[in-house]
Design an enzyme around this catalytic site. Structure first.
Site, PDB file in Angstrom:
ATOM      1  N   GLY A  71      -4.604  -4.120  -3.822  1.00  0.00           N
ATOM      2  CA  GLY A  71      -5.569  -3.072  -4.151  1.00  0.00           C
ATOM      3  C   GLY A  71      -4.763  -1.846  -4.522  1.00  0.00           C
ATOM      4  CG  HIS A  72      -2.029  -1.877  -7.013  1.00  0.00           C
ATOM      5  ND1 HIS A  72      -1.122  -2.437  -7.869  1.00  0.00           N
ATOM      6  CD2 HIS A  72      -1.790  -2.451  -5.805  1.00  0.00           C
ATOM      7  CE1 HIS A  72      -0.376  -3.311  -7.210  1.00  0.00           C
ATOM      8  NE2 HIS A  72      -0.772  -3.344  -5.962  1.00  0.00           N
ATOM      9  CE  LYS A  99       2.371  -2.421  -4.358  1.00  0.00           C
ATOM     10  NZ  LYS A  99       2.090  -2.050  -2.951  1.00  0.00           N
ATOM     11  CD  GLN A 148       0.665  -8.871  -2.558  1.00  0.00           C
ATOM     12  OE1 GLN A 148       1.325  -9.540  -3.322  1.00  0.00           O
ATOM     13  NE2 GLN A 148      -0.591  -8.568  -2.824  1.00  0.00           N
ATOM     14  CG  ASP A 201      -1.918  -1.159   1.183  1.00  0.00           C
ATOM     15  OD1 ASP A 201      -2.295  -1.580   0.080  1.00  0.00           O
ATOM     16  OD2 ASP A 201      -2.273  -1.651   2.265  1.00  0.00           O
TER      17      ASP A 201
END
Ligand code: GDP
Ligand code: IMO
Ligand code: MG
Length: 434
Positions: free
Chosen positions: A40-41, A16, A223, A13
């Site tokens: 989750g991006h 990225k 990650q 988080d």
């Protein structure tokens, strides 16, 4: 400069998605190489929020090849939902390609993830419960189902049959009658296969073609280094390798095809889930960082744990990734703190001091940060766009991070928006170089 790898340098988080979106404009192909929909991006464009779990963060540019590499584990239900949601927003998804060799998350993987956590009780990892670990376990056990299997009913049925029996046994203590019906599962996954067929391809070949034509390829990590199954805070890790070396395996390229490795790190640290966190702030300062930074998980909505920047951990992440640049995100969140603490070493319970990230679990679990205090700044920096716009104390903080890690800071985030960045060095013309 045809291959740039973007990786998380902390516990995930770090931002990225935003950095990949920035660089993707100049890229030909963007490849996710590990993880799954535990990721989750977030990308924010003109106030519109996009959250990607499986689809690479380059999809907002029409015509780019967005690749889900062989190293990713794919939940086809999540992927089709993600595709539908993008289409409903008018986004062209025709450039998506999924490796035929990528492994598929099956319903029993989700059940096993939840059962595994229940079994661990207080010692649970705090997984995203998306079936990631059990799917990678089946891959290693050679009981996995791959994307290509969804295109052949006979093979799919055979493989599910082989995989399902041991799962029934493992699940029995948790669920007397787990809904693992072979026929309905086969039908559902064949339907996914049918739906996704035009996206399934030999993706390693596509990446190779782009590299061969000297085009820019972005490898998008999920990650972060400290969640790496080999190098992270095991067992409180994910089940893949989020470090740059894994891009070779998970995209199907050689080490020479990665020319730069950019590590993304917040100006502080967060972690979701359980496990050691030497600089954790379990007080009102930590709460303030969480509130200001909106530190709630993109995938699960869980509150993220917060803490001060950890230099030994960042140096470690830099080493195991071979970082060539750092992007420091969320610097704006620290505005208003009179003093900013930075962890320079750790102390153990017996007074021992550690300058490097401890490899031993028992040491790490008891390690506490030893800090230096730097001056903070009060100015709002969200409108800063060049290094000279930043307050001196903010520039000093960035300089301090670069010096102590030995990695130059290329880019700084001063807000969630796409334009809220400060390039600390000349803006690289990646496409021209490619
Ligand atoms: P990822 O998983 O590494 O892509 O990161 P996430 O999207 O899960 O979490 C990063 C969060 O921080 C998202 O909500 C982003 O919109 C937000 N973000 C990224 N960069 C910045 C920044 O520089 N400042 C602020 N305030 N928010 C940012
Ligand atoms: P992105 O790509 C933050 C964490 C989980 C848990 C551990 C194992 O958005 O940075 P898993 O479901 O992978 O078996 O859970 O890893 N985790 C993440 N934390 N960001 C992520 O992804 C994460 N993906 C997994 O919270 O502690
Ligand atoms: Mg995330």
């Amino acid at each position: 400069m045809p291959g740039i790898c973007i990786v998380g340098a902390q516990w995930g988080d770090e931002g990225k998605g935003k950095v990949v979106d920035l660089l993707a404009e100049q890229a030909d192909a963007i490849v996710r190489f590990q993880g799954g929909n535990n990721a989750g991006h977030t990308i924010i464009r003109d106030g519109e929020v996009f959250k990607f779990h499986l689809i690479p963060s380059g999809i907002l540019y029409p015509g780019k090849r967005c690749i889900i590499g062989n190293g990713v584990v794919v939940d086809p239900g999540v992927l089709t939902d993600e595709l539908d949601a993008l289409k409903a927003r008018g986004i062209d998804t025709s450039g998506l390609r999924i490796s035929a060799n990528a492994h598929v998350i099956m319903p029993y993987h989700l059940l096993l993830d939840t059962a595994g956590e229940a079994k661990l009780g207080k010692l649970q990892i705090g997984t995203t419960r998306r079936g990631i670990g059990p799917c990678y376990a089946d891959k290693a056990a050679r009981l996995g189902i791959r994307m290509q299997d969804l295109l052949d009913e006979r093979i799919l049925k055979k493989k599910i049959t082989a995989a399902i029996d041991p799962k029934r046994l493992s699940l029995r203590p948790y669920d007397k009658d787990p809904s693992l019906d072979l026929q309905s599962m086969t039908e559902a996954y064949l339907t996914y296969g049918h739906r996704l067929e035009r996206h399934i391809a030999d993706t390693a070949r596509i990446v190779w073609d782009a590299l061969d034509a000297d085009k820019l390829v972005l490898y998008e990590g999920a990650q972060g280094a400290l969640l790496d199954i080999d190098h992270g805070t095991y067992p409180f890790v994910t089940s893949s390798n989020p470090i740059a070396g894994a891009a070779c395996v998970g995209a199907g390229v050689g080490p020479k095809d990665i020319h730069e490795v950019w590590g993304i790190a917040k100006a502080y640290v967060t972690r979701v889930g359980s496990g050691p966190f030497p600089t954790e702030l379990d007080d009102e300062v930590g709460e303030e960082i969480r509130t200001r930074g909106g530190e709630f998980g993109t995938t699960t909505g869980r509150a993220r744990r917060t803490g001060w920047l950890d230099i030994p951990a960042l140096r470690y992440a830099s080493r195991i990734n071979g970082l060539t640049s750092l992007a420091i995100t969320k610097l704006d969140v620290l505005s208003g703190f009179q003093k900013i603490k930075v962890c320079m070493s750790y102390s153990g319970p017996d007074g021992a001091e550690f300058e490097n990230f401890p490899y031993h679990q028992s040491v790490l679990h008891h390690a506490r940060g030893e800090y230096v205090e730097l001056d903070g700044w009060t100015e709002d920096i969200t409108e800063c766009r060049s290094p000279s716009d930043l307050p001196t104390a903010a520039r000093d903080y960035l300089q301090f991070i670069a010096e102590k890690t030995g990695v130059p800071v290329m880019l700084v985030g001063v807000g969630p928006g796409r334009d809220q960045i400060v390039w600390m060095r000349d803006v690289p013309e990646l496409a021209a170089a490619a």
